[in-house]
Design an enzyme around this catalytic site. Structure first.
Site, PDB file in Angstrom:
ATOM      1  N   HIS A  29       0.845  -1.197   0.000  1.00 14.45           N
ATOM      2  CA  HIS A  29       0.000   0.000   0.000  1.00 14.45           C
ATOM      3  C   HIS A  29       0.880   1.247   0.000  1.00 14.45           C
ATOM      4  O   HIS A  29       1.253   1.751   1.071  1.00 14.45           O
ATOM      5  CB  HIS A  29      -0.906   0.011   1.235  1.00 14.45           C
ATOM      6  N   ASN A 186      -7.604  11.579   3.748  1.00 15.01           N
ATOM      7  CA  ASN A 186      -7.364  11.610   2.302  1.00 15.01           C
ATOM      8  C   ASN A 186      -8.604  11.298   1.465  1.00 15.01           C
ATOM      9  O   ASN A 186      -8.544  11.299   0.236  1.00 15.01           O
ATOM     10  CB  ASN A 186      -6.213  10.678   1.917  1.00 15.01           C
ATOM     11  N   HIS A 260      -3.981   3.200  -3.568  1.00 20.55           N
ATOM     12  CA  HIS A 260      -4.194   2.731  -2.192  1.00 20.55           C
ATOM     13  C   HIS A 260      -3.473   1.413  -1.911  1.00 20.55           C
ATOM     14  O   HIS A 260      -2.662   1.333  -0.990  1.00 20.55           O
ATOM     15  CB  HIS A 260      -5.688   2.557  -1.907  1.00 20.55           C
ATOM     16  N   GLU A 409     -17.143  -3.729  24.953  1.00 24.11           N
ATOM     17  CA  GLU A 409     -16.300  -4.921  25.090  1.00 24.11           C
ATOM     18  C   GLU A 409     -15.106  -4.918  24.139  1.00 24.11           C
ATOM     19  O   GLU A 409     -14.008  -5.337  24.505  1.00 24.11           O
ATOM     20  CB  GLU A 409     -17.127  -6.196  24.848  1.00 24.11           C
ATOM     21  N   HIS A 471     -27.929 -15.245  25.754  1.00 19.48           N
ATOM     22  CA  HIS A 471     -26.856 -15.001  26.713  1.00 19.48           C
ATOM     23  C   HIS A 471     -26.117 -16.285  27.108  1.00 19.48           C
ATOM     24  O   HIS A 471     -25.122 -16.215  27.838  1.00 19.48           O
ATOM     25  CB  HIS A 471     -27.417 -14.340  27.978  1.00 19.48           C
TER      26      HIS A 471
END
Length: 664
Positions: A29, A186, A260, A409, A471
């Site tokens: 890149h 950018n 990129h 989390e 859960h």
């Protein structure tokens, strides 16, 4: 003072090293390093306190390239400023097997790489953790020993990832004023202009999260420097939006997605050399430019030596404690405290949930180990991660040892990585095991980097009861066990919980997850053993009355079920042994003789765990019996749920007897 002409040539050294390395590798890149070269040059020549000859200096500034795909920016900086690990040959070997210059920066591959980046946004949250660690240690040791900045270079992708929102709101709430984020604005992503997918006003988002924000021309060195100087004086974290052109200098590809993630190609590189008046051959930096960079690498030598003098003059006990914590050594009192606590448990045999047993162990641990930093994702009362020693950390008081991470989390896990990477502290924090799904990308990076980070995951099975299948973790133990270099502990009682905590704290290069129950469990270990039996990963908890016909393997809350099943089978004349398996990963590390002895020679093997079977065949074989889950859970009282899913002593005994009949 660096003139504009010299600055441009120094920045161009980054650009051409980057584009040449990507071109040689035929992969990489180049756009970000070319676009952000001016930002990096200003930072490293005017502000960064670091010393390439002493790269682990404790009070150095931290630089995190969150947009890790632009790794050649960091590798170029490390080579140019004189880090011995990154030679010009390493630059030439970009993205090759065994090279320190990997496709994305990897912690431990070379000095100067503060964290592993690649998954976008992780570096932002790592930076929050590092800045938080700096404030926590500053509160303990003062400005003389701890007083530095954390700089993060982030791209559009880092800010689009959801983890960034969790991280920046936490940083804004805590007023981490020594955190400065430089946004490489950018406006380009892989698919093209960012506008095809996003129209967020990033400055307003950061401002709403409690940050100072500024906007500058990312190719104007004096404007960049003025913004950083102002940020260093703020009482809040600062985001500087640096408007840049991706692939700056490339006549035909700059400002487009084409630069990129692909090499520029020989023709475009030649055109860029003409456009930027760069006459050096690939991988060659003009001697005056390299000299200027090496001089910049030495700019903090006096700062470092002055810090070393202050450390040497510090009071002996303070200096000793500081150096011990930075080395990562546990205090001498730790092992003694754990031994005394285990002896007490052997006498008292408490019947408690392992989440409560964890809190009990932490009360001992936090009293003996001052560098533990606890926390929870808004589940403190459920995770039991707070003890009497851990006062809350607040925006105005960093002397505490407990972080209210909020319902974040993912950022919590990544921030803990940053705390561990900073050094001097040992982070742990809690959530429900099912929510490890939210934290898992950062947990994977804990393992990849080899960090001592401890995840307290409570409500570990259908045993949590009425909250139901949303859960109740079913596949989560198997998923976490699949991560290389990650210890998953599922202790069966208070004794095993204490031993698992001891192992987690002593594991300096491996993160640990403690999967803990909501429901109370009886003590299954009543004899005191100085040796840490959980360190074997699996051990025989109860022997058979004669040559075993059945071996039952179990973890956590199902060890009690296994023991009761053994009672049933023994009562029917079937000799049965029970093996507790608190940590599969540690068992796999034992020698072949030990593993063979623990697996035993019984013709029938049965495993019982309130999760899926995956991972258990190494103990029971493909033909072994498994009593556990093969579906999602259900809502109801946990006692009824265990009966509903057949995870009972009777169910285990029936499974064993059926297998015995099948083999005759």
């Amino acid at each position: 003072m660096i003139t504009r002409e010299k600055h441009d040539r120094m920045a161009n050294a980054i650009r051409f090293l980057s584009m040449d390395a990507v071109e040689k590798a035929k992969s990489g890149h180049p756009g970000l390093p070319m676009g952000a070269a001016d930002i990096a040059t200003v930072l490293y020549t005017r502000f960064m306190n670091h010393d390439p000859k002493h790269p682990h200096w404790a009070d150095r500034d931290r630089f995190i390239l969150s947009a890790g795909h632009g790794s050649m920016l960091l590798y170029s900086l490390l080579y140019l400023t004189g880090y011995e690990d990154i030679t010009i040959d390493e630059i030439r070997n970009f993205r090759q097997i065994g090279s320190k210059t990997a496709g994305h920066p990897e912690y431990g591959h070379a000095a100067g790489i503060e964290t592993t980046t690649g998954p976008l946004g992780q570096g932002v949250a790592n930076g929050v953790g590092m800045a938080l660690a700096e404030r926590l240690l500053n509160a303990r040791y003062g400005d003389d020993l701890v007083n530095h900045y954390t700089y993060v270079l982030a791209g559009d992708g880092c800010l689009m990832e959801g983890i960034s929102q969790e991280a920046i709101t936490l940083a804004g709430h805590l007023k981490l004023s020594k955190l400065i984020l430089l946004w490489d604005d950018n406006s380009i992503s892989i698919d093209g202009p960012v506008s095809v997918a996003d129209s967020t006003d990033q400055r307003k988002r950061f401002e709403a999260s409690g940050w100072e924000t500024m906007a500058v021309d990312g190719h104007d060195p004096d404007a960049i420097a003025a913004a950083i100087e102002a940020a260093r004086g703020s009482d809040r974290p600062t985001m500087i939006a640096c408007k840049t052109t991706i692939g700056f200098g490339a006549p035909n590809k700059a400002g487009t997605a084409k630069v990129h993630g692909s090499p520029l190609g020989a023709e475009e590189i030649a055109a860029t050399r003409l456009a930027l008046n760069w006459t050096s051959e690939p991988f060659e930096v003009p001697s005056d430019v390299l000299d200027a960079w090496r001089l910049a690498g030495l700019r903090s030598t006096k700062t470092r030596t002055a810090w070393e003098k202050r450390l040497a003059e510090a009071e002996a006990t303070v200096r000793g404690e500081f150096e011990r914590a930075l080395r990562g050594d546990l205090p001498g009192a730790f092992e003694t405290a754990v031994g005394e606590y285990k002896a007490r448990l052997a006498k008292e045999r408490p019947k408690v949930a392992t989440r409560k047993a964890s809190e009990m162990a932490l009360e001992v641990i936090n009293g003996a180990v001052s560098e533990t930093i606890g926390g929870s994702a808004d589940l403190t009362g459920s995770n039991n991660t707070k003890t009497s020693q851990t006062a809350p950390v607040t925006p105005d008081d960093f002397s505490g040892r407990y972080i209210h991470y909020g319902i974040r989390e993912h950022a919590m896990a990544a921030a803990m990585n940053g705390i561990a990477l900073h050094g001097g502290l040992i982070p742990y924090s809690g959530t429900f095991l099912v929510f490890s799904d939210y934290a898992r990308p950062a947990m994977r990076l804990s393992s990849l980097m080899g960090l001592r980070v401890i995840y307290v995951m409570t409500h570990d099975s259908i045993g949590l009861g009425e909250d139901g299948p949303t859960h109740q973790p079913v596949e989560h133990l198997a998923a976490l066990r699949a991560i290389p270099n990650h210890q998953v502990f599922r202790p069966a009682d208070a004794m095993e919980t204490a031993e698992c905590w001891q192992i987690a704290l002593e594991s300096r290069a491996t993160p640990s997850t403690l999967a803990l129950t909501r429901q109370n469990l009886p003590a299954v270990r009543s004899d005191y053993a100085d040796e840490n039996l959980c360190a074997f990963g699996a051990y025989e908890l109860q022997t058979a009355s004669d040559d075993a016909k059945v071996s039952i393997f179990a973890t956590g809350s199902e060890v009690e079920i296994a023991l009761n099943a053994r009672t049933l089978l023994e009562g029917r004349g079937i000799p049965t042994r029970v093996v507790s398996v608190p940590c599969m990963e540690l068992f796999a590390r034992q020698n072949a003789d030990y593993r063979k002895a623990i697996l035993g020679s019984a013709p029938v093997r049965v495993a019982v765990e309130a999760g899926i079977r995956m991972g258990w065949d190494r103990f029971i074989g493909e033909d072994g019996g498994f009593v556990g889950m093969d579906s999602f859970g259900a809502s109801g009282p946990y006692e009824e749920l265990y009966k509903h899913f057949g995870i009972t002593p009777e169910g285990v005994a029936e499974k064993a007897e059926t297998l015995l009949k099948q083999i005759g």
